[in-house]
Motif scaffolding. Structure first.
Motif, short mmCIF file in Angstrom:
data_model
loop_
_atom_site.label_atom_id
_atom_site.label_comp_id
_atom_site.label_asym_id
_atom_site.label_seq_id
_atom_site.Cartn_x
_atom_site.Cartn_y
_atom_site.Cartn_z
N LYS A 56 0.88 -1.17 0.00
CA LYS A 56 0.00 0.00 0.00
C LYS A 56 0.92 1.22 0.00
CE LYS A 56 -3.11 -2.61 2.95
NZ LYS A 56 -2.68 -3.30 4.15
N SER A 57 0.64 2.19 -0.86
CA SER A 57 1.60 3.30 -1.00
C SER A 57 1.74 4.10 0.29
CB SER A 57 1.20 4.20 -2.17
OG SER A 57 -0.08 4.71 -1.93
N ASN A 58 0.67 4.19 1.11
CA ASN A 58 0.78 4.98 2.35
C ASN A 58 1.65 4.28 3.39
OD1 ASN A 58 -1.31 3.02 2.61
ND2 ASN A 58 -2.00 4.04 4.46
N LEU A 59 2.03 3.01 3.11
CA LEU A 59 2.86 2.28 4.07
C LEU A 59 4.32 2.19 3.62
CD1 LEU A 59 0.37 -0.56 4.99
CD2 LEU A 59 0.78 1.57 6.20
N LEU A 60 4.65 2.85 2.50
CA LEU A 60 6.06 2.88 2.07
C LEU A 60 6.91 3.56 3.14
CD1 LEU A 60 5.55 3.95 -1.65
CD2 LEU A 60 6.28 1.70 -0.83
N PHE A 61 8.17 3.15 3.25
CA PHE A 61 9.06 3.70 4.28
C PHE A 61 9.03 5.24 4.28
CE2 PHE A 61 13.26 5.17 5.68
CZ PHE A 61 13.39 4.52 6.90
N SER A 62 9.14 5.84 3.09
CA SER A 62 9.24 7.31 3.03
C SER A 62 7.92 7.99 3.39
CB SER A 62 9.62 7.79 1.63
OG SER A 62 10.31 6.82 0.95
N GLU A 63 6.83 7.24 3.35
CA GLU A 63 5.53 7.83 3.69
C GLU A 63 5.22 7.74 5.19
OE1 GLU A 63 3.60 9.38 1.49
OE2 GLU A 63 4.91 8.87 -0.19
N CYS A 64 5.74 6.70 5.85
CA CYS A 64 5.33 6.55 7.26
C CYS A 64 6.49 6.62 8.25
CB CYS A 64 4.50 5.28 7.46
SG CYS A 64 5.33 3.77 7.03
N HIS A 65 7.73 6.74 7.77
CA HIS A 65 8.85 6.91 8.71
C HIS A 65 8.97 8.39 9.06
CE1 HIS A 65 12.49 5.87 10.76
NE2 HIS A 65 13.19 6.75 10.08
N ASN A 66 9.38 8.67 10.32
CA ASN A 66 9.57 10.05 10.78
C ASN A 66 8.31 10.89 10.73
OD1 ASN A 66 12.03 10.45 11.82
ND2 ASN A 66 13.03 11.06 9.92
N THR A 67 7.17 10.27 10.84
CA THR A 67 5.93 11.03 10.90
C THR A 67 4.94 10.25 11.75
OG1 THR A 67 4.22 12.13 9.58
CG2 THR A 67 5.02 10.02 8.75
N MET A 68 3.76 10.82 12.01
CA MET A 68 2.68 10.13 12.71
C MET A 68 1.39 10.68 12.17
SD MET A 68 3.39 10.08 16.72
CE MET A 68 4.82 10.99 17.20
N LYS A 69 0.37 9.84 12.16
CA LYS A 69 -0.91 10.38 11.72
C LYS A 69 -2.08 9.65 12.36
CE LYS A 69 -1.66 7.63 7.60
NZ LYS A 69 -1.99 7.62 6.20
N ALA A 70 -3.16 10.41 12.57
CA ALA A 70 -4.43 9.81 12.98
C ALA A 70 -5.17 9.42 11.71
CB ALA A 70 -5.24 10.83 13.76
N TYR A 71 -6.00 8.39 11.80
CA TYR A 71 -6.82 8.03 10.64
C TYR A 71 -8.18 7.51 11.10
CZ TYR A 71 -5.12 3.19 11.42
OH TYR A 71 -4.82 1.97 11.96
N SER A 72 -9.15 7.66 10.26
CA SER A 72 -10.52 7.15 10.49
C SER A 72 -11.11 7.47 11.87
CB SER A 72 -10.56 5.63 10.29
OG SER A 72 -9.99 5.25 9.08
N PRO A 73 -10.97 8.72 12.38
CA PRO A 73 -11.56 8.99 13.69
C PRO A 73 -13.06 8.78 13.66
CG PRO A 73 -10.93 11.04 12.60
CD PRO A 73 -10.40 9.92 11.75
N ALA A 74 -13.58 8.14 14.69
CA ALA A 74 -15.03 7.89 14.88
C ALA A 74 -15.62 6.86 13.93
CB ALA A 74 -15.83 9.19 14.80
#
Ligand SMILES: NC(=O)C1=CN([C@@H]2O[C@H](COP(=O)(O)OP(=O)(O)OC[C@H]3O[C@@H](n4cnc5c(N)ncnc54)[C@H](OP(=O)(O)O)[C@@H]3O)[C@@H](O)[C@H]2O)C=CC1
Ligand SMILES: CC(=O)N[C@@H](CCC(=O)OP(=O)(O)O)C(=O)O
Length: 355
Positions: A190-208
């Motif tokens: 999944k492109s959002n799980l590539l190292f450059s997309e998810c390393h050194n960052t944090m994100k919330a998703y699908s709240p509620a």
């Protein structure tokens, strides 16, 4: 020794199951089923198995699999996919432990609403037994199909269940803020799980709107209704859940906010946890410290700590576990041990990884 097979063997949960089962004293691994890697050697997909007793094991296509030759099958497949495959496997009479969300709800309309897919085998889902070991051991022992809970849900339920029916907790205003390592999303690309997309960052998703809000709320309400013991509480649970993706490989940390309706004390809260979990092998209640992912990652332990805030009349609970162990494969092996009356920690003795 029992013969055990895994369908979905080369996904993250499947491979973790193999790692646990290959050193289990009561288990012989029989067939490992894979769709995209059928007929390849396991070591060609995962070189980590070189030198192990599985070095010569070949991955099998499901069409060649004879389920009746195993005493237990783990299905480690995506939700939606598992419905049909598990339905076919159940016909063999072999016990199944399913890792997906497909059989976790007896009320099919809740599943269909939150998962956005039709359930093709609602009658089977109604017979499945929910596999949170510490909650449901008696039913798990008798089940043919066990619906293993997910990682976020296990961390959340373990932190909330001991307190929810006490007279000073408001059950309808529970807030859960949970963080997961990236392996929680599985191995598929999944492109959002590539190292450059998810390393050194944090994100919330699908709240509620994340599907696990519904599973946490559903099981809490089943618990309050007495589905797991003889309780007859009038309380109802309502949960607001926000998951986050954080740049670690494995681990879940859930921070849970509970509103109190009267003053309590750290002692009273600790005693509720201690009474609920008693001698449970895999649940550790911390007294004066908060848990950390690194202290459980690689093990089947869950750790729970809390802070009672008198000023705001709230309890802040922190619950941690390894998403692939107590949150998936480890709990599934714990359930297998329960079903076959093996020592509950057989194959699960590992401590957390250092560092
Ligand atoms: N990762 C985690 O931490 C947790 C995962 N879970 C649940 O466990 C299940 C497995 O998760 P995970 O291992 O992470 O997922 P992965 O994506 O890593 O693996 C999924 C597996 O399913 C197989 N598969 C996918 N599509 C099909 C299909 N159409 N037909 C047959 N097989 C298929 C894949 O096959 P192939 O062999 O071809 O690669 C792969 O082995 C999911 O339901 C997930 O929600 C639950 C708790 C925690
Ligand atoms: C980090 C991440 O993406 N996690 C997954 C949850 C994986 C999981 O445990 O799903 P089930 O409980 O349904 O099996 C997600 O949020 O969809």
């Amino acid at each position: 020794m029992i013969k055990v097979s895994i369908v979905g063997a080369t996904g993250y949960v499947g491979i973790e199951l193999i790692r646990l089962l290959q050193q289990h004293p009561e288990v012989q691994i029989k067939d490992l089923i894979s769709k995209s890697n059928a007929n390849k050697k396991l070591v060609d997909v995962y070189p980590q198995f070189r030198g192990s007793k599985l070095e010569k094991q070949t991955l099998m296509a499901i069409k060649d699999f004879k389920p009746e030759e195993s005493e237990l099958i783990f299905t480690a497949l995506p939700h939606g996919v598992s419905q049909d495959i598990s339905f076919q496997l159940v016909k063999s009479g072999t016990r199944i432990i399913d890792m997906s969300g497909d059989f976790r709800y007896h009320e099919i309309d809740i599943y269909e609403k939150w998962y956005g897919v039709e359930h093709k085998h609602p009658e089977l889902a109604k017979k499945a037994v929910y596999g949170l070991t510490e909650l449901n051991r008696a039913q798990i022992k008798e089940a043919q199909l066990i619906a293993n809970p997910g990682c976020y849900v296990t961390a959340s339920l373990l932190g909330i269940l001991p307190l929810i029916d006490s007279d000073f907790i408001k059950s309808d205003s529970i807030i859960i803020d949970a963080k997961s390592g990236v392996s929680g999303a599985g191995r598929s690309l999944k492109s959002n799980l590539l190292f450059s997309e998810c390393h050194n960052t944090m994100k919330a998703y699908s709240p509620a709107v994340h599907r696990h809000s519904s599973e946490i709320e559903y099981i809490l309400n089943e618990f309050l209704r007495g589905s797991y013991d003889n309780r007859s509480s009038k309380k109802r649970a309502e949960v607001l859940f926000t998951p986050h993706l954080i740049p670690i490989k494995r681990g879940i940390l859930a921070t849970i906010y509970l509103d109190c309706s009267r003053k309590s004390s750290a002692r009273e809260i600790y005693d509720l946890y201690a009474d609920f979990y008693g001698e449970e092998k895999f649940i550790q209640i911390l007294k004066d410290e908060l848990p950390e992912v690194k202290n459980v990652a690689g093990s089947n332990f869950a750790q729970i700590g809390f802070k009672y805030d008198q000023r705001t009349d709230r309890i802040i609970v922190v619950s941690v576990l390894d998403n692939m162990l107590k949150g998936a494969a480890g709990q599934a092996v714990q359930n297998m041990n329960t079903v076959f009356a093996f020592a509950e920690d057989a194959g699960l003795e590992a401590t957390a990884l250092f560092p």
